[in-house]
Scaffold this active site. Structure first.
Site, PDB file in Angstrom:
ATOM      1  N   CYS A 228      12.593  34.302  83.432  1.00  0.00           N
ATOM      2  CA  CYS A 228      12.029  35.184  82.406  1.00  0.00           C
ATOM      3  C   CYS A 228      10.889  36.044  82.937  1.00  0.00           C
ATOM      4  O   CYS A 228      10.099  36.590  82.158  1.00  0.00           O
ATOM      5  CB  CYS A 228      11.536  34.345  81.225  1.00  0.00           C
ATOM      6  SG  CYS A 228      12.842  33.368  80.476  1.00  0.00           S
TER       7      CYS A 228
ATOM      8  N   CYS B 171       7.999  31.584  83.908  1.00  0.00           N
ATOM      9  CA  CYS B 171       9.192  30.955  84.469  1.00  0.00           C
ATOM     10  C   CYS B 171      10.016  31.983  85.247  1.00  0.00           C
ATOM     11  O   CYS B 171      10.067  33.166  84.883  1.00  0.00           O
ATOM     12  CB  CYS B 171      10.048  30.380  83.354  1.00  0.00           C
ATOM     13  SG  CYS B 171       9.327  28.947  82.541  1.00  0.00           S
TER      14      CYS B 171
ATOM     15  N   CYS C 270       5.075  32.528  74.539  1.00  0.00           N
ATOM     16  CA  CYS C 270       6.095  31.485  74.516  1.00  0.00           C
ATOM     17  C   CYS C 270       5.977  30.590  73.294  1.00  0.00           C
ATOM     18  O   CYS C 270       6.775  29.704  73.094  1.00  0.00           O
ATOM     19  CB  CYS C 270       6.048  30.657  75.787  1.00  0.00           C
ATOM     20  SG  CYS C 270       4.418  30.335  76.389  1.00  0.00           S
TER      21      CYS C 270
ATOM     22  N   CYS D 104      14.302  27.602  74.084  1.00  0.00           N
ATOM     23  CA  CYS D 104      14.033  27.087  75.430  1.00  0.00           C
ATOM     24  C   CYS D 104      12.532  26.825  75.594  1.00  0.00           C
ATOM     25  O   CYS D 104      12.115  25.755  76.048  1.00  0.00           O
ATOM     26  CB  CYS D 104      14.539  28.083  76.467  1.00  0.00           C
ATOM     27  SG  CYS D 104      14.440  27.502  78.168  1.00  0.00           S
ATOM     28  N   CYS D 105      11.709  27.813  75.191  1.00  0.00           N
ATOM     29  CA  CYS D 105      10.249  27.627  75.277  1.00  0.00           C
ATOM     30  C   CYS D 105       9.816  26.456  74.402  1.00  0.00           C
ATOM     31  O   CYS D 105       8.887  25.723  74.740  1.00  0.00           O
ATOM     32  CB  CYS D 105       9.517  28.882  74.824  1.00  0.00           C
ATOM     33  SG  CYS D 105       9.496  30.232  76.020  1.00  0.00           S
TER      34      CYS D 105
HETATM   35  S1  SF4 Z   1       9.780  31.203  79.759  1.00  0.00           S
HETATM   36 FE1  SF4 Z   1      12.079  31.313  79.892  1.00  0.00          FE
HETATM   37  S2  SF4 Z   1      12.783  29.589  81.215  1.00  0.00           S
HETATM   38 FE2  SF4 Z   1      10.582  29.232  80.643  1.00  0.00          FE
HETATM   39  S3  SF4 Z   1      10.712  27.886  78.896  1.00  0.00           S
HETATM   40 FE3  SF4 Z   1      10.576  29.966  78.050  1.00  0.00          FE
HETATM   41  S4  SF4 Z   1      12.721  30.707  77.857  1.00  0.00           S
HETATM   42 FE4  SF4 Z   1      12.739  28.811  79.110  1.00  0.00          FE
END
Ligand code: SF4
Length: 260
Positions: free
Chosen positions: A227, A224, A250, A143-144
């Site tokens: 998280c 985010c 991240c 996701c990151c």
């Molecule tokens: S911090 Fe969490 S929601 Fe944001 S990009 Fe990374 S995994 Fe995705």
């Protein structure tokens, strides 16, 4: 996770697939230039390191990366004092707190920042990687990667240097960072590398800087929304970030050539 230093380059445990390469092994000219910059940075305060990054040979060639998080106002104030039109790269992941977006706008206004760039994953990338928006719950690294690492790499491409607000006290990985590094094809300046929370607070107070509204609400470090959680009394300052996972970063600050 463990970390060691080899010469001027931090080598981080590869357990999570992090593979920084020693600069000396990849490009002798870059290693020599880095050594010169580190010599110039030695003994300089945050303002002095920023002058190195934003004026002279790096004028017009440097971008600042900011999350507009809990401590971001400090670095942005220092940047604005030198050149308020410095490009500021902000990762709008689509998963941020609304408070962060409003804080970005407030700081932009108060500090007179003239070039704040909001980066986001493309629609195509979102549809391909995370069509229902829940990837964070299954694979935070993936996701990151598509929400942060890839958009930032694209936005940084034209720049020869970047400035970060990272500090040594924040994480295990950052504990032995230096004021100037070479990372992912460009020089990286960390003017606040030696600052602690007391110094940040004193600077914020002295300059009457606006505070991120979530700090008062129990979030000393803000990323985010899915998280980030509130931190309880006695917990580590970043305990609310990716809580329960072996993840402190991240990715944008860690990989060499791969991909915050
Ligand atoms: S911090 Fe969490 S929601 Fe944001 S990009 Fe990374 S995994 Fe995705």
């Amino acid at each position: 996770m463990s970390s060691t230093s080899t010469g001027n380059v931090t080598v981080i445990d590869t357990k999570r697939g992090i593979h920084p390469r020693p600069v000396a092994a990849t490009n002798a000219a870059v290693a020599a230039r880095l050594a010169q910059l580190q010599e110039k940075a030695a003994g300089r305060d945050a303002h002095g390191i920023l002058e190195l990054a934003l004026t002279g040979e790096f004028a017009g060639k440097t971008a600042v990366v900011s999350s507009f998080g809990a401590e971001s106002a400090v670095l942005l104030k220092l940047v604005a004092d030198i050149d308020p039109n410095t490009p500021i790269l902000f990762l709008n992941t689509g998963k941020l707190f609304g408070e962060t977006l409003r804080y970005r706008d407030r700081l932009q206004d108060v500090l007179g920042l003239g070039d704040v760039r909001s980066l986001a994953p493309s629609l195509e990338a979102r549809q391909k990687n995370d069509p229902d928006g829940t990837l964070w719950s299954r694979d935070t690294d993936a996701c990151c990667d598509f929400r942060k690492t890839i958009p930032l790499a694209k936005a940084l491409a034209p720049f020869q240097a970047q400035v970060t607000g990272r500090k040594r006290f924040q994480t295990r990985e950052r504990a032995d960072m230096l004021p100037v590094e070479y990372f992912d094809g460009r020089y990286r300046f960390n003017p606040l590398w030696q600052w602690d929370l007391q110094q940040l607070e004193a600077f914020t107070e002295r300059n009457s800087l606006p505070r991120h509204p979530l700090v008062e609400d129990g979030y000393p470090s803000i990323g985010c929304m899915p998280c980030t959680r509130r931190v309880q009394a006695g917990e580590d300052y970043r305990a609310g970030r990716w809580s329960g996972l072996d993840k402190d970063e991240c990715g944008i600050h860690l990989t060499d050539g791969g991909g915050i």
